[in-house]
Design a protein around this motif. Sequence first.
Motif, short mmCIF file in Angstrom:
data_model
loop_
_atom_site.label_atom_id
_atom_site.label_comp_id
_atom_site.label_asym_id
_atom_site.label_seq_id
_atom_site.Cartn_x
_atom_site.Cartn_y
_atom_site.Cartn_z
N LEU A 1 0.94 -1.18 -0.30
CA LEU A 1 0.10 0.24 -0.21
C LEU A 1 0.93 1.10 -0.09
CD1 LEU A 1 -2.85 1.17 0.07
CD2 LEU A 1 -2.54 1.28 2.66
N LEU A 2 0.60 2.12 -0.97
CA LEU A 2 1.23 3.38 -1.11
C LEU A 2 0.55 4.52 -0.78
CD1 LEU A 2 2.60 2.73 -4.77
CD2 LEU A 2 3.93 2.06 -2.64
N LEU A 3 1.02 5.48 0.13
CA LEU A 3 0.25 6.65 0.49
C LEU A 3 1.19 7.93 0.39
CD1 LEU A 3 -0.59 4.09 2.95
CD2 LEU A 3 -2.22 5.56 3.10
N ASP A 4 0.51 8.75 -0.41
CA ASP A 4 1.41 9.94 -0.63
C ASP A 4 0.86 11.07 0.01
OD1 ASP A 4 3.27 11.78 -1.68
OD2 ASP A 4 2.42 11.81 -3.91
N GLU A 5 1.50 11.59 1.30
CA GLU A 5 1.14 12.37 2.09
C GLU A 5 -0.40 12.28 2.24
OE1 GLU A 5 3.14 14.94 3.26
OE2 GLU A 5 4.91 15.19 1.70
N PRO A 6 -0.69 11.32 2.78
CA PRO A 6 -2.27 11.19 2.93
C PRO A 6 -2.98 12.05 3.94
CG PRO A 6 -1.06 9.39 4.08
CD PRO A 6 -0.10 10.56 3.28
N THR A 7 -2.31 12.58 4.67
CA THR A 7 -2.87 13.44 5.79
C THR A 7 -3.08 14.94 5.47
OG1 THR A 7 -0.87 13.75 7.00
CG2 THR A 7 -2.01 11.79 7.63
N VAL A 8 -2.45 15.38 4.30
CA VAL A 8 -2.68 16.74 3.93
C VAL A 8 -4.04 17.25 4.00
CG1 VAL A 8 -2.45 18.21 2.01
CG2 VAL A 8 -0.66 16.83 2.37
N GLY A 9 -4.18 18.43 4.78
CA GLY A 9 -5.42 18.99 5.04
C GLY A 9 -6.37 18.22 6.07
N LEU A 10 -6.12 17.43 6.99
CA LEU A 10 -6.73 16.79 7.88
C LEU A 10 -6.34 17.51 9.08
CD1 LEU A 10 -6.61 12.83 7.12
CD2 LEU A 10 -8.12 14.43 6.21
N ASP A 11 -7.15 17.32 10.06
CA ASP A 11 -6.94 17.75 11.46
C ASP A 11 -6.02 16.91 12.19
OD1 ASP A 11 -8.68 16.03 12.60
OD2 ASP A 11 -10.69 17.36 12.11
N ILE A 12 -5.70 17.35 13.32
CA ILE A 12 -4.91 16.61 14.12
C ILE A 12 -5.54 15.27 14.42
CG2 ILE A 12 -3.60 16.32 16.57
CD1 ILE A 12 -3.04 19.34 16.43
N ALA A 13 -6.60 15.30 14.82
CA ALA A 13 -7.33 13.96 15.41
C ALA A 13 -7.61 12.80 14.29
CB ALA A 13 -8.66 14.16 15.94
N SER A 14 -7.94 13.72 12.83
CA SER A 14 -7.92 12.66 11.88
C SER A 14 -6.63 12.03 11.41
CB SER A 14 -8.69 13.35 10.76
OG SER A 14 -9.83 13.86 10.98
N ARG A 15 -5.68 12.95 11.62
CA ARG A 15 -4.38 12.43 11.11
C ARG A 15 -3.76 11.19 12.13
NH1 ARG A 15 -0.46 16.96 12.04
NH2 ARG A 15 1.11 15.60 11.71
N ARG A 16 -4.11 11.46 13.30
CA ARG A 16 -3.59 10.52 14.29
C ARG A 16 -4.46 9.08 14.15
NH1 ARG A 16 -4.87 13.09 18.58
NH2 ARG A 16 -2.57 14.18 18.72
N ALA A 17 -5.57 9.26 13.75
CA ALA A 17 -6.46 8.14 13.64
C ALA A 17 -5.99 7.15 12.51
CB ALA A 17 -8.17 8.28 13.53
N LEU A 18 -5.70 7.92 11.37
CA LEU A 18 -5.50 7.35 9.97
C LEU A 18 -3.88 6.75 10.20
CD1 LEU A 18 -6.32 7.27 7.11
CD2 LEU A 18 -4.99 9.18 6.57
N VAL A 19 -3.20 7.59 10.78
CA VAL A 19 -1.84 6.91 10.94
C VAL A 19 -1.81 5.43 11.75
CG1 VAL A 19 0.59 7.07 12.29
CG2 VAL A 19 -0.32 8.98 10.99
N GLU A 20 -2.78 5.39 13.00
CA GLU A 20 -2.83 4.23 13.91
C GLU A 20 -3.47 3.33 12.87
OE1 GLU A 20 -1.82 3.72 16.60
OE2 GLU A 20 -1.09 5.55 17.29
N HIS A 21 -4.51 3.46 12.09
CA HIS A 21 -5.44 2.43 11.28
C HIS A 21 -4.25 1.77 10.45
CE1 HIS A 21 -8.17 0.23 9.20
NE2 HIS A 21 -7.74 0.60 7.93
N VAL A 22 -3.64 2.57 9.73
CA VAL A 22 -2.69 1.97 8.59
C VAL A 22 -1.45 0.99 9.45
CG1 VAL A 22 -1.09 2.37 6.88
CG2 VAL A 22 -3.18 3.64 7.17
N HIS A 23 -1.12 1.33 10.67
CA HIS A 23 -0.39 0.44 11.48
C HIS A 23 -0.73 -0.67 11.75
CE1 HIS A 23 2.59 4.29 11.81
NE2 HIS A 23 3.54 3.09 12.00
#
Length: 255
Positions: free
Chosen positions: A168-190
């Motif tokens: 799975l390739l993700l190119d700057e996937p959190t651009v434009g997201l708030d801090i909570a959304s960024r954190r949730a996305l990072v955790e899910h992909v891990h």
Amino acid sequence: MNLAGGSRGAPQPVALEVRNLSFSYSGEPVLDDVSLALKAGEFAVLLGPNGAGKTTLFSLITRLYDHRQGEIRVGGFDLRRHSVQAHARMGVVFQQPTLDQDLTVKQNLAYHGALHGMTPGIASQRAARQLARLDMQDNLGLRVRHLSGGQRRRVEIARGLLHEPRLLLLDEPTVGLDIASRRALVEHVHRLCREEGVAVLWATHLIDEVQPEDRVIVLHRGQVRAKGGVADLLAQTGGATLGEAFERLTPGAPA
């Protein structure tokens, strides 16, 4: 400075291998002799300032651009000679949103499934499973334009995993997201890495998206300046923090 490091352990299948890759725009070098490899279940952060060449590298791996110097293999398949097999083993979340905003979540995923030769039934089952893992199962009938930025990113991840890729390739996937959304996305992909053995290459310029157990590949001005665990980079650069190590590896980068 060209530093190297790596993780140790039992041999795992190689999901992505890039060897001696170089690329130029109109004679201007953008990538210079880039080499890296990812094993199954490995989360690797491609860390570099804006303009480092991260998106160009992703464009070559996904074959939006054609490479002439170097080699790219996905799941053991050479990207140029066995393009269909290689693409079947990768999922992609691009930096720019690519969902059709006038279609529902279900329609977007069904279309992706059809492109990969899935029957409607199989595509529906897989969509339901991926969306449930992302807590998006109640949004199947919503048009994409009515979703928040974080929800759209989750749908793009579900779409990228629908055909069950091993990379799975993700190119700057959190651009434009708030801090909570960024954190949730990072955790899910891990969690995907840990639970499903998916290899992930996560491109970012944000230090705080790197977790202590991640493998880090530092890209600057088209060259790999270092690769290894966070502790490896600290030891190699003498930095007290990853941020300090990153600054030492990327001199002259925009603040």
